[in-house]
Motif scaffolding. Sequence first.
Motif, mmCIF file in Angstrom:
data_model
loop_
_atom_site.group_PDB
_atom_site.id
_atom_site.type_symbol
_atom_site.label_atom_id
_atom_site.label_comp_id
_atom_site.label_asym_id
_atom_site.label_seq_id
_atom_site.Cartn_x
_atom_site.Cartn_y
_atom_site.Cartn_z
ATOM 1 N N VAL A 575 0.833 -1.200 0.000
ATOM 2 C CA VAL A 575 0.000 0.000 0.000
ATOM 3 C C VAL A 575 0.868 1.251 0.000
ATOM 4 N N THR A 576 2.188 1.061 0.093
ATOM 5 C CA THR A 576 3.100 2.195 -0.074
ATOM 6 C C THR A 576 2.928 2.811 -1.457
ATOM 7 N N LEU A 577 2.374 2.048 -2.396
ATOM 8 C CA LEU A 577 1.973 2.600 -3.690
ATOM 9 C C LEU A 577 0.682 3.403 -3.492
ATOM 10 N N HIS A 584 -3.476 -1.635 -7.382
ATOM 11 C CA HIS A 584 -2.036 -1.867 -7.509
ATOM 12 C C HIS A 584 -1.345 -1.972 -6.155
ATOM 13 N N GLN A 585 -2.073 -2.430 -5.156
ATOM 14 C CA GLN A 585 -1.481 -2.549 -3.829
ATOM 15 C C GLN A 585 -1.490 -4.016 -3.408
ATOM 16 N N SER A 586 -0.304 -4.581 -3.198
ATOM 17 C CA SER A 586 -0.211 -5.998 -2.827
ATOM 18 C C SER A 586 -0.333 -6.152 -1.321
ATOM 19 N N THR A 635 9.336 1.545 -4.028
ATOM 20 C CA THR A 635 9.742 2.827 -4.623
ATOM 21 C C THR A 635 9.766 3.947 -3.588
ATOM 22 N N ARG A 636 9.602 3.634 -2.322
ATOM 23 C CA ARG A 636 9.598 4.689 -1.309
ATOM 24 C C ARG A 636 11.018 5.170 -1.038
ATOM 25 N N PRO A 637 11.284 6.462 -1.206
ATOM 26 C CA PRO A 637 12.614 6.984 -0.883
ATOM 27 C C PRO A 637 12.861 6.925 0.625
ATOM 28 N N PRO A 740 7.980 -7.887 25.315
ATOM 29 C CA PRO A 740 6.802 -7.796 24.442
ATOM 30 C C PRO A 740 7.171 -7.221 23.075
ATOM 31 N N MET A 741 6.376 -7.573 22.076
ATOM 32 C CA MET A 741 6.757 -7.297 20.696
ATOM 33 C C MET A 741 5.592 -6.686 19.919
ATOM 34 N N VAL A 742 5.929 -5.727 19.075
ATOM 35 C CA VAL A 742 4.990 -5.208 18.086
ATOM 36 C C VAL A 742 5.598 -5.453 16.710
ATOM 37 N N THR A 743 4.851 -6.153 15.854
ATOM 38 C CA THR A 743 5.335 -6.361 14.481
ATOM 39 C C THR A 743 4.514 -5.487 13.550
ATOM 40 N N VAL A 744 5.149 -4.952 12.528
ATOM 41 C CA VAL A 744 4.456 -4.090 11.582
ATOM 42 C C VAL A 744 5.123 -4.201 10.217
ATOM 43 N N LEU A 745 4.296 -4.357 9.187
ATOM 44 C CA LEU A 745 4.818 -4.434 7.825
ATOM 45 C C LEU A 745 3.770 -3.947 6.847
ATOM 46 N N ASP A 746 4.199 -3.675 5.639
ATOM 47 C CA ASP A 746 3.308 -3.284 4.553
ATOM 48 C C ASP A 746 2.841 -4.563 3.850
#
Length: 800
Positions: A575-577, A584-586, A635-637, A740-746
Amino acid sequence: MIDSLSVTPIDNTATDALAAPDALTTHAVPSAATGASADLVVTLREIEQRVLWLATSIVHHANRVRPNTSGVKVGGHQASSASLATIMTSLWFEQLGAADRVSVKPHASPVLHAINYLLGTLDEKYLTTLREFGGLQSYPSRSKDPDPADYSTGSVGIGATAPLWGAMSRRYTETLTGIPSRGRQYSLLGDAELDEGAIWEAVLDSAVQDLGEIVWIVDLNRQSLDRVVPNIAAGKIEKLFDAAGWQVITVRFGRLLESLMGRTGGDALRRRIVDMQNPEYQRLLRCNADELRVRLPGVGDSGAAITTLIADVDDATLLAAIRNLGGHDLDALRSAYAQIDDTRPTVILAYTVKGHGLPIEGHPQNHSSLLTTPQYEQLAASLGERADAPWSRFAPTSAAGQVCSASAARLARDAVPVATPPAVPTDLGHTPIGTGTTQAALGRALLDLTRVAPDAARRVVTVSPDVSSSTNLAGWINKVGVWSTEERHDWFDDDAETIMHWRQRPSGQHIELGIAEVNLVGLISELGSTWSRWGETLFPIGTIYDPFVERALEPWSFGMYAGGQSILVGTPSGVTLASEGGAHQSIKTPSIGLEQPECISYEPAFVVDTEWALLAAMGQLGRPGGKSAYLRLSTRPVDQKLAQIPADPAARERRRRQVVAGAYVLRAVETPELSLVTMGALVPEALAAAERLAEQGVRAEVICVTSPGLLFEAVQARQGQGDAPTWILDQVFPAERAVPMVTVLDGHPHTLSFLASINRVASRNLGVSRFGQAGDLESVYRYHGIDTDAIVRAALDVRA
């Protein structure tokens, strides 16, 4: 070569059982016309019957003789095998050479086993092991079968098209060796397989038009899994291939049926059969002679002429004639092979009868039918075989035995030399500064490779489905050129405003296909098989928009199953797109590395991570036990100073090893209270969240994951469920620092959720689990709950 059988315009208003252009309706081919002796035809017919018997027996034994303790159906395809027995006999025992390769339709695998047994390349002990663990596979397999197969088939459409890409790959290796090593590339496919869209994507690609070594033979039996297909529309199929630039040869009738059509009233018989619908023709195959004499003339004006024609034909001849289609006539097939035009691809449409020669011949539901034991014994009696001792070869001194021996000698191949891949460096020595994207890093790394390791760079071949410039390969393409079978003039070479140059030549290292992801992964899979096929290692890298990776995943997965080793780059991703919107967002692609066998996945966050991951992936290619790789780029700078690359050489190497093993600590703190685990484009948000938490007195470390799949394998191995190295878990997720853990991804949050199980800590898992929409980056991240605010909230919640 004879080119008189190209398709001409025809009236296709009626959909006929045997409809085709007038120029293709007759193939009266006496043996003398082809230079073949009558004795050879008799011998080949004897071999064909033995092939049919063995193929039928292989399936029969697996289902009726071998004990079945589970009660689960074993299966097999006796009818589908029977329809190809003549075609495959004619190829292996007369036409093929050692340089030729054949992709056999999946359901005819018993025929391939039978032929290889007669040729002496398959031991008798395997004939009783069809679909048994460790035995003959359900479908031909290069990697799993004890029986040698040129191509793996089984996934509809993919095995059929593989020889197209195999031919292209073979030609590409010639540019490296300078030695032509070309044979024909055959595909044997069923007519129902033509319903698969991947077939036509491949046929229509302009890159295929120059491959004259391609020969497809379509087993036109007009039946599918469930029924007789009412509208095969052979004329339409012929037009489609002809429009794509293929030579089309239709093999309609055999000599016996042609001889009847040459008599008085024969024209009426020809029109009657040509105009007949498929189901009606198939019904004739289930008739006895008396019924056939009533049904065949039909009710039209020509019925009387047909009745008169067949009145003095004995029952046996009449029953044989109605089954005497071209795909079961050795002379008709030989004539077709003689007319192949080697300057362009060829398709031979061979009319056949499904189940030909079996008691279930022509039955509309015979696809998965198995002969009963009485039917099997009946077949044995009709063929002069023994049901209690089915596995007989021909006596070496017999005519058939001598043809088998001569064919085995003709088809014998030299052992493929063990390919030694060129050394791939592990580090290009860069420490990027400023702002950069992981997508742009790909093209730069390839260009740098030409300087640092030219031998390895020469083996790189990139492939794109018309997205080269938008996936940052322009600089690489300008340097290495575009591969083509011949030199082609670049009319924009002198245009000062043209930045990307399309210089096509045989020495080029980029292959551009049309917009078809299945073609892309089919080609890179075959390019990734050249080390085992021809003894020449290539490093194939395909670039594709990440949202479309899922479309390509099934055929790419099949390519890996078949032994192809390649790199697929999905970019741009996620969704960075933001401005591209949901189309166009995977979302699901990050978990591919967790689930896809024989594949390592990387989602790097920084330019140097991308270089290291790419080089590590290349180092896995072109060798026994090697693996494919999937790189998900963005494509994120991103400010490259955030990577904090160590200046000390030993510390740098430690970081590199961690990157290619799956993860590293990006922001370390003493006695952390919380772990923020992220990957790819969301590293800036994770770092910003750590800073905000520090302002609130919460010590948070930041861990950058580069490969969830490798980490998962390490977790499994630590639990005794694999043999992957586990050291990366000790370095990045040590038990003494468990918090404790926080996970985060696109991408989907389940991709990283398993990490909390390493030390059994509390966790919150952020990611994308719904379709996106267009907007600015900040708004889209907020919409999905992966922005800095969301990370901070989750961190405070998990500590509560």
